[in-house]
Design a protein around this motif. Structure first.
Motif, PDB file in Angstrom:
ATOM      1  N   ARG A   1       0.835  -1.191   0.000  1.00 28.08           N
ATOM      2  CA  ARG A   1       0.000   0.000   0.000  1.00 28.08           C
ATOM      3  C   ARG A   1       0.878   1.253   0.000  1.00 28.08           C
ATOM      4  O   ARG A   1       0.598   2.219  -0.674  1.00 28.08           O
ATOM      5  CB  ARG A   1      -0.936  -0.023   1.219  1.00 28.08           C
ATOM      6  N   GLN A   2       1.983   1.246   0.763  1.00 30.18           N
ATOM      7  CA  GLN A   2       2.887   2.401   0.778  1.00 30.18           C
ATOM      8  C   GLN A   2       3.476   2.641  -0.599  1.00 30.18           C
ATOM      9  O   GLN A   2       3.560   3.769  -1.062  1.00 30.18           O
ATOM     10  CB  GLN A   2       4.004   2.189   1.796  1.00 30.18           C
ATOM     11  N   VAL A   3       3.882   1.577  -1.280  1.00 27.23           N
ATOM     12  CA  VAL A   3       4.421   1.727  -2.630  1.00 27.23           C
ATOM     13  C   VAL A   3       3.348   2.279  -3.557  1.00 27.23           C
ATOM     14  O   VAL A   3       3.579   3.208  -4.317  1.00 27.23           O
ATOM     15  CB  VAL A   3       4.969   0.382  -3.154  1.00 27.23           C
ATOM     16  N   ASP A   4       2.127   1.727  -3.456  1.00 26.59           N
ATOM     17  CA  ASP A   4       1.039   2.197  -4.305  1.00 26.59           C
ATOM     18  C   ASP A   4       0.724   3.668  -4.057  1.00 26.59           C
ATOM     19  O   ASP A   4       0.399   4.403  -4.975  1.00 26.59           O
ATOM     20  CB  ASP A   4      -0.224   1.365  -4.071  1.00 26.59           C
ATOM     21  N   GLU A   5       0.814   4.113  -2.815  1.00 27.45           N
ATOM     22  CA  GLU A   5       0.517   5.503  -2.494  1.00 27.45           C
ATOM     23  C   GLU A   5       1.700   6.419  -2.751  1.00 27.45           C
ATOM     24  O   GLU A   5       1.615   7.618  -2.554  1.00 27.45           O
ATOM     25  CB  GLU A   5       0.086   5.612  -1.020  1.00 27.45           C
ATOM     26  N   GLY A   6       2.847   5.878  -3.193  1.00 25.44           N
ATOM     27  CA  GLY A   6       3.979   6.709  -3.558  1.00 25.44           C
ATOM     28  C   GLY A   6       4.872   7.119  -2.409  1.00 25.44           C
ATOM     29  O   GLY A   6       5.643   8.046  -2.545  1.00 25.44           O
ATOM     30  N   ILE A   7       4.789   6.439  -1.273  1.00 29.70           N
ATOM     31  CA  ILE A   7       5.650   6.801  -0.156  1.00 29.70           C
ATOM     32  C   ILE A   7       7.088   6.386  -0.455  1.00 29.70           C
ATOM     33  O   ILE A   7       8.021   7.122  -0.217  1.00 29.70           O
ATOM     34  CB  ILE A   7       5.147   6.171   1.154  1.00 29.70           C
ATOM     35  N   ILE A   8       7.266   5.205  -0.998  1.00 25.70           N
ATOM     36  CA  ILE A   8       8.592   4.728  -1.377  1.00 25.70           C
ATOM     37  C   ILE A   8       8.687   4.836  -2.898  1.00 25.70           C
ATOM     38  O   ILE A   8       7.859   4.303  -3.614  1.00 25.70           O
ATOM     39  CB  ILE A   8       8.795   3.269  -0.923  1.00 25.70           C
ATOM     40  N   LYS A   9       9.704   5.563  -3.368  1.00 29.96           N
ATOM     41  CA  LYS A   9       9.838   5.792  -4.808  1.00 29.96           C
ATOM     42  C   LYS A   9      11.238   5.426  -5.258  1.00 29.96           C
ATOM     43  O   LYS A   9      12.159   5.352  -4.457  1.00 29.96           O
ATOM     44  CB  LYS A   9       9.534   7.249  -5.126  1.00 29.96           C
ATOM     45  N   ASN A  10      11.393   5.225  -6.545  1.00 29.96           N
ATOM     46  CA  ASN A  10      12.662   4.790  -7.093  1.00 29.96           C
ATOM     47  C   ASN A  10      13.447   5.943  -7.693  1.00 29.96           C
ATOM     48  O   ASN A  10      12.893   6.775  -8.410  1.00 29.96           O
ATOM     49  CB  ASN A  10      12.441   3.718  -8.158  1.00 29.96           C
ATOM     50  N   LEU A  11      14.740   5.960  -7.402  1.00 27.56           N
ATOM     51  CA  LEU A  11      15.683   6.894  -7.991  1.00 27.56           C
ATOM     52  C   LEU A  11      16.581   6.087  -8.913  1.00 27.56           C
ATOM     53  O   LEU A  11      17.138   5.065  -8.505  1.00 27.56           O
ATOM     54  CB  LEU A  11      16.517   7.573  -6.904  1.00 27.56           C
ATOM     55  N   SER A  12      16.685   6.520 -10.148  1.00 28.49           N
ATOM     56  CA  SER A  12      17.482   5.810 -11.138  1.00 28.49           C
ATOM     57  C   SER A  12      18.446   6.790 -11.800  1.00 28.49           C
ATOM     58  O   SER A  12      18.019   7.822 -12.321  1.00 28.49           O
ATOM     59  CB  SER A  12      16.550   5.191 -12.190  1.00 28.49           C
ATOM     60  N   LEU A  13      19.734   6.480 -11.762  1.00 33.04           N
ATOM     61  CA  LEU A  13      20.751   7.309 -12.393  1.00 33.04           C
ATOM     62  C   LEU A  13      21.543   6.461 -13.378  1.00 33.04           C
ATOM     63  O   LEU A  13      21.933   5.332 -13.069  1.00 33.04           O
ATOM     64  CB  LEU A  13      21.708   7.901 -11.351  1.00 33.04           C
ATOM     65  N   ARG A  14      21.769   7.019 -14.563  1.00 37.39           N
ATOM     66  CA  ARG A  14      22.585   6.355 -15.588  1.00 37.39           C
ATOM     67  C   ARG A  14      23.752   7.279 -15.897  1.00 37.39           C
ATOM     68  O   ARG A  14      23.562   8.472 -16.137  1.00 37.39           O
ATOM     69  CB  ARG A  14      21.758   6.075 -16.831  1.00 37.39           C
ATOM     70  N   PHE A  15      24.944   6.733 -15.924  1.00 39.39           N
ATOM     71  CA  PHE A  15      26.146   7.533 -16.090  1.00 39.39           C
ATOM     72  C   PHE A  15      26.685   7.397 -17.511  1.00 39.39           C
ATOM     73  O   PHE A  15      27.178   6.353 -17.904  1.00 39.39           O
ATOM     74  CB  PHE A  15      27.186   7.127 -15.044  1.00 39.39           C
ATOM     75  N   LEU A  16      26.547   8.493 -18.262  1.00 41.58           N
ATOM     76  CA  LEU A  16      27.030   8.529 -19.639  1.00 41.58           C
ATOM     77  C   LEU A  16      28.523   8.830 -19.673  1.00 41.58           C
ATOM     78  O   LEU A  16      29.206   8.533 -20.649  1.00 41.58           O
ATOM     79  CB  LEU A  16      26.273   9.591 -20.433  1.00 41.58           C
ATOM     80  N   GLU A  17      29.017   9.450 -18.593  1.00 40.54           N
ATOM     81  CA  GLU A  17      30.430   9.768 -18.421  1.00 40.54           C
ATOM     82  C   GLU A  17      30.780   9.544 -16.958  1.00 40.54           C
ATOM     83  O   GLU A  17      29.891   9.491 -16.105  1.00 40.54           O
ATOM     84  CB  GLU A  17      30.702  11.237 -18.781  1.00 40.54           C
ATOM     85  N   GLU A  18      32.069   9.446 -16.654  1.00 35.26           N
ATOM     86  CA  GLU A  18      32.487   9.309 -15.263  1.00 35.26           C
ATOM     87  C   GLU A  18      31.982  10.505 -14.457  1.00 35.26           C
ATOM     88  O   GLU A  18      32.156  11.654 -14.864  1.00 35.26           O
ATOM     89  CB  GLU A  18      34.007   9.229 -15.202  1.00 35.26           C
ATOM     90  N   SER A  19      31.325  10.245 -13.331  1.00 39.67           N
ATOM     91  CA  SER A  19      30.714  11.289 -12.508  1.00 39.67           C
ATOM     92  C   SER A  19      30.697  10.825 -11.062  1.00 39.67           C
ATOM     93  O   SER A  19      30.645   9.634 -10.784  1.00 39.67           O
ATOM     94  CB  SER A  19      29.264  11.544 -12.942  1.00 39.67           C
ATOM     95  N   TRP A  20      30.717  11.791 -10.133  1.00 42.15           N
ATOM     96  CA  TRP A  20      30.583  11.428  -8.712  1.00 42.15           C
ATOM     97  C   TRP A  20      29.218  11.846  -8.202  1.00 42.15           C
ATOM     98  O   TRP A  20      28.611  12.778  -8.713  1.00 42.15           O
ATOM     99  CB  TRP A  20      31.702  12.010  -7.859  1.00 42.15           C
ATOM    100  N   VAL A  21      28.751  11.110  -7.207  1.00 43.16           N
ATOM    101  CA  VAL A  21      27.414  11.348  -6.651  1.00 43.16           C
ATOM    102  C   VAL A  21      27.474  11.267  -5.126  1.00 43.16           C
ATOM    103  O   VAL A  21      28.122  10.386  -4.566  1.00 43.16           O
ATOM    104  CB  VAL A  21      26.397  10.292  -7.162  1.00 43.16           C
TER     105      VAL A  21
END
Length: 108
Positions: free
Chosen positions: A22-42
């Motif tokens: 239910r928490q996922v359905d209501e948007g409490i837990i969401k996904n962060l997705s990062l794709r690295f086209l070049e070397e980068s720090w985060v």
């Protein structure tokens, strides 16, 4: 049926997974997705806690589930494509002249 968190449910519980789903359905837990086209720090912070501090190489990916509020700081902003809850994050739009970007994601 009423769970400990006060959420009322008309159907009988099938276990703790019901509340998580239910928490996922209501948007409490969401996904962060990062794709690295070049070397980068985060760096990713949730409050004062640093969750991630890493140098990513070209063609690497980062996918995590995270609850707002949180902050993302990236170096080489032009080299990263990001999405949060399927919405694109434009790191280059807020990058400074050193190509460093800081974005805060607040409760929606």
């Amino acid at each position: 049926f009423q769970a400990e968190d006060g959420i009322r449910d008309r159907s009988p519980s099938r276990g703790l997974g019901d509340v998580y789903k239910r928490q996922v359905d209501e948007g409490i837990i969401k996904n962060l997705s990062l794709r690295f086209l070049e070397e980068s720090w985060v760096e990713i912070y949730q409050g004062n806690n640093q969750l991630i501090y890493k140098l990513f190489k070209t063609n690497e990916n980062l996918e995590i589930s995270i609850t707002p509020p949180f902050k993302i700081i990236v170096g080489n902003a032009r080299g990263i494509v990001g999405f949060y809850n399927q919405n694109e994050i434009n790191f280059t739009q807020v990058a400074n002249k050193l190509n460093v970007s800081s974005i805060e994601i607040d409760n929606e």
